[in-house]
Design an enzyme around this catalytic site. Structure first.
Site, mmCIF file in Angstrom:
data_model
loop_
_atom_site.group_PDB
_atom_site.id
_atom_site.type_symbol
_atom_site.label_atom_id
_atom_site.label_comp_id
_atom_site.label_asym_id
_atom_site.label_seq_id
_atom_site.Cartn_x
_atom_site.Cartn_y
_atom_site.Cartn_z
ATOM 1 N N ALA A 1 -14.566 2.170 -13.294
ATOM 2 C CA ALA A 1 -15.784 2.973 -13.211
ATOM 3 C C ALA A 1 -16.371 2.994 -11.804
ATOM 4 O O ALA A 1 -16.982 3.987 -11.397
ATOM 5 C CB ALA A 1 -16.826 2.462 -14.202
ATOM 6 N N THR A 2 -16.218 1.908 -11.050
ATOM 7 C CA THR A 2 -16.747 1.902 -9.681
ATOM 8 C C THR A 2 -16.083 2.978 -8.844
ATOM 9 O O THR A 2 -16.749 3.744 -8.128
ATOM 10 C CB THR A 2 -16.563 0.521 -9.039
ATOM 11 N N ASN B 1 -26.812 -1.087 -18.447
ATOM 12 C CA ASN B 1 -25.952 -2.262 -18.566
ATOM 13 C C ASN B 1 -26.702 -3.563 -18.800
ATOM 14 O O ASN B 1 -26.088 -4.562 -19.189
ATOM 15 C CB ASN B 1 -25.071 -2.397 -17.314
ATOM 16 N N GLN C 1 -20.867 1.484 -19.891
ATOM 17 C CA GLN C 1 -21.417 0.660 -20.966
ATOM 18 C C GLN C 1 -21.530 1.418 -22.291
ATOM 19 O O GLN C 1 -21.917 0.824 -23.309
ATOM 20 C CB GLN C 1 -22.799 0.132 -20.567
ATOM 21 N N SER D 1 -14.485 2.892 -17.761
ATOM 22 C CA SER D 1 -13.737 1.706 -17.351
ATOM 23 C C SER D 1 -13.114 1.070 -18.579
ATOM 24 O O SER D 1 -13.786 0.851 -19.589
ATOM 25 C CB SER D 1 -14.668 0.705 -16.652
ATOM 26 N N ALA D 2 -11.816 0.726 -18.499
ATOM 27 C CA ALA D 2 -11.096 0.211 -19.669
ATOM 28 C C ALA D 2 -11.554 -1.179 -20.078
ATOM 29 O O ALA D 2 -11.588 -1.505 -21.267
ATOM 30 C CB ALA D 2 -9.596 0.205 -19.393
ATOM 31 N N THR E 1 0.532 6.071 -6.904
ATOM 32 C CA THR E 1 1.423 5.844 -8.035
ATOM 33 C C THR E 1 0.629 5.348 -9.238
ATOM 34 O O THR E 1 -0.163 4.412 -9.135
ATOM 35 C CB THR E 1 2.505 4.803 -7.674
ATOM 36 N N CYS F 1 -23.070 -8.011 -11.023
ATOM 37 C CA CYS F 1 -23.283 -7.716 -9.601
ATOM 38 C C CYS F 1 -24.519 -8.432 -9.069
ATOM 39 O O CYS F 1 -24.493 -8.994 -7.975
ATOM 40 C CB CYS F 1 -23.414 -6.210 -9.407
#
Length: 499
Positions: A78-79, A157, A185, A205-206, A245, A329
């Site tokens: 996500a970042t 978040n 989130q 984001s996974a 890749t 963070c």
């Protein structure tokens, strides 16, 4: 925490363990007998098989958010997705250099916006309501003809609050601007339909949805692709927006995670809501605890709880309970949460706030253990505070009985010898401790000059003393990173209850 202790993990907002089904799907893509080829090498079977896996995963992610598969761009998380959305817009923009976000966004948005402001873009930061919500009215008040992009998170978040994206999208599009949504989130926790909500770009984001770390995606509405400039060059992959890749095994893992989330979202949310209510009701019943943003529209997965008793620190809950004092963070920065302070809490209250986040593998036992940790910490704080002693101020001989009665068996102090009557020398403290059968030790640490060696020495002394230990260290920087390092190191020793 010793290797034999059970970890009760309630920090799902920080990251999630990979689901067993995700791990199984990824393993197929790793070995020599698996699908390990380069997805771009479509001139042979190994590559075409990998390509098929990647495209299947793209469909799985798209299905979870109501998008088309060709609108999914793979990223590292996500970042990167946030950076691609914001910087990609900025690099391609020929006008409309006004951007809107909020004060309670993730640092990946705030830091990127700060970078763009140095490049000549003007940024408006919306303030939340006292309930931690960003309203459509706030967006309407800030938007103008020069606004090109609005970026807001769907679920906060730290607070778990939901943003009314559909109402905001109508305002944004009426002004001719684009809407980017950080859904890190929200993915897998609340229904998302990018078409119905009117979202132009959406970051995912996974590892927040039981997938692997290091993989994410950005939804980019098909008809705005030309308005987003790539940030990584070298082959023109992913509709020209993100070269490199493709990591087949990670992509497959994210696809599986999203497919599982789609099938189990409702059942997961219902079970987690029940556990969340159980936890909140029990903790609030202890007294001196408030839930932040309690009446806001929210997901049940993430709870923000502020303890109102003086002398409370989140690490007092114990190492066997994995929770956060803020987002990952902010925790690394050693600063009060910008989300909490923007929502009206002062720095002291923010420092007494705990984020508890539940997930797919949370059990009733985890919840009940968390409640017992809060109960123990509250009882300790009340016991010390009842006689005027608070662990957050300096120790004096008069405090020792209250410390002893609160259950402590040892104290550590870095008070220099020879101080005045208002700040007695260590020997006076040690003598008073010995009269009560307590151990007292002195370890000098120069204020403002604490390194790894000093932190380790302080922690080693805690290890050697009868438990529990109350440690008082005057660092000269209690609210900063030095205090956080000492607190973390001391608390790592079993039985160290306060600092």
């Amino acid at each position: 925490m010793s290797e034999h202790d059970t970890l009760h993990y309630l920090d799902y907002a920080a990251t999630t363990p990979a689901d067993a089904r995700v791990i199984e799907s990824m393993t197929v893509c790793l070995g020599v007998d698996g699908v390990f080829g380069n997805p771009a090498s479509t001139s042979h079977a190994a590559g075409t098989q990998a390509r098929a896996k990647v495209e299947r995963a793209r469909e799985q992610v798209a299905a979870l958010i109501g998008a088309s598969a060709d609108e999914i761009i793979w990223t590292s998380g996500a970042t990167e997705s946030n950076n691609l959305a914001l910087k990609g817009y900025a690099d391609a923009a020929t006008g409309k250099r006004h951007l809107i976000t909020s004060c309670i966004e993730h640092k990946a948005i705030l830091d990127t916006m700060a970078s763009l402001s140095k490049r000549g873009f003007s940024v408006s930061y919306l303030s939340p309501t006292p309930n931690g919500e960003i309203t459509a009215g706030a967006v309407a008040a800030a938007i103008g003809p020069e606004t090109g992009l609005v970026s807001l998170m769907l679920v906060n978040n730290e607070l778990g609050t939901l943003t009314d994206i559909a109402a905001i999208a109508r305002i944004v599009h009426a002004a001719g601007a684009l809407l980017h949504v950080d859904a890190a989130q929200a993915l897998g926790k609340t229904p998302i339909d990018v078409q119905a909500l009117g979202i132009d770009m959406l970051s995912m984001s996974a590892h927040k949805v039981y997938g692997p770390k290091g993989i994410g995606a950005l939804f980019v509405r098909r008809d705005i692709t030309a308005r987003i400039a790539p940030q990584m060059h070298g082959g023109g992959h992913e509709r020209g927006l993100r070269s490199g890749t493709l990591a087949t095994h990670q992509i497959v893992g994210m696809g599986t995670a999203c497919e599982v989330a789609a099938s189990e979202l409702d059942s997961d949310a219902a079970r987690i809501a029940t556990l969340s209510t159980r936890l909140v009701d029990a903790v609030l019943a202890l007294g001196d605890v408030t839930q932040n943003a309690a009446t806001a529209r929210r997901i049940p997965h993430t709870l923000s709880l502020t303890v109102g008793v003086p002398g409370f620190y989140p690490f007092m809950l114990g190492d066997a309970l994995a929770v956060s004092s803020t987002s990952a963070c902010n925790s690394a920065a050693g600063k009060p949460s910008h989300v909490l302070t923007a929502s009206g809490l002062d720095a002291d209250a923010a420092g007494r706030t705990v984020r508890v986040s539940l997930g797919r593998f949370t059990t009733e036992q985890d919840v009940d253990f968390a409640v017992s940790c809060f109960r123990r910490a509250l009882e300790q704080c009340r016991s010390t505070a009842s006689s005027g002693f608070c662990a957050s101020r300096q120790i004096t001989p008069a405090d020792l009985k209250a410390i002893h009665d609160a259950g402590f068996r040892s104290v550590i102090c870095n008070r220099p010898d020879g101080e005045g009557a208002d700040q007695p020398a260590f020997e006076e403290i040690a003598a008073a401790a010995r009269e009560l059968g307590m151990d007292a030790r002195y370890l000098p640490i120069v204020p403002g000059r604490i390194g790894d060696a000093e932190v380790d020495a302080f922690g080693a002394l805690v290890d050697a003393l009868p438990k529990p230990v109350l440690a008082y260290c005057r660092t000269g920087n209690r609210s900063g990173a030095l205090w956080s390092r000492l607190a973390t190191r001391v608390h790592a020793s079993t039985g160290a209850s306060s600092l």
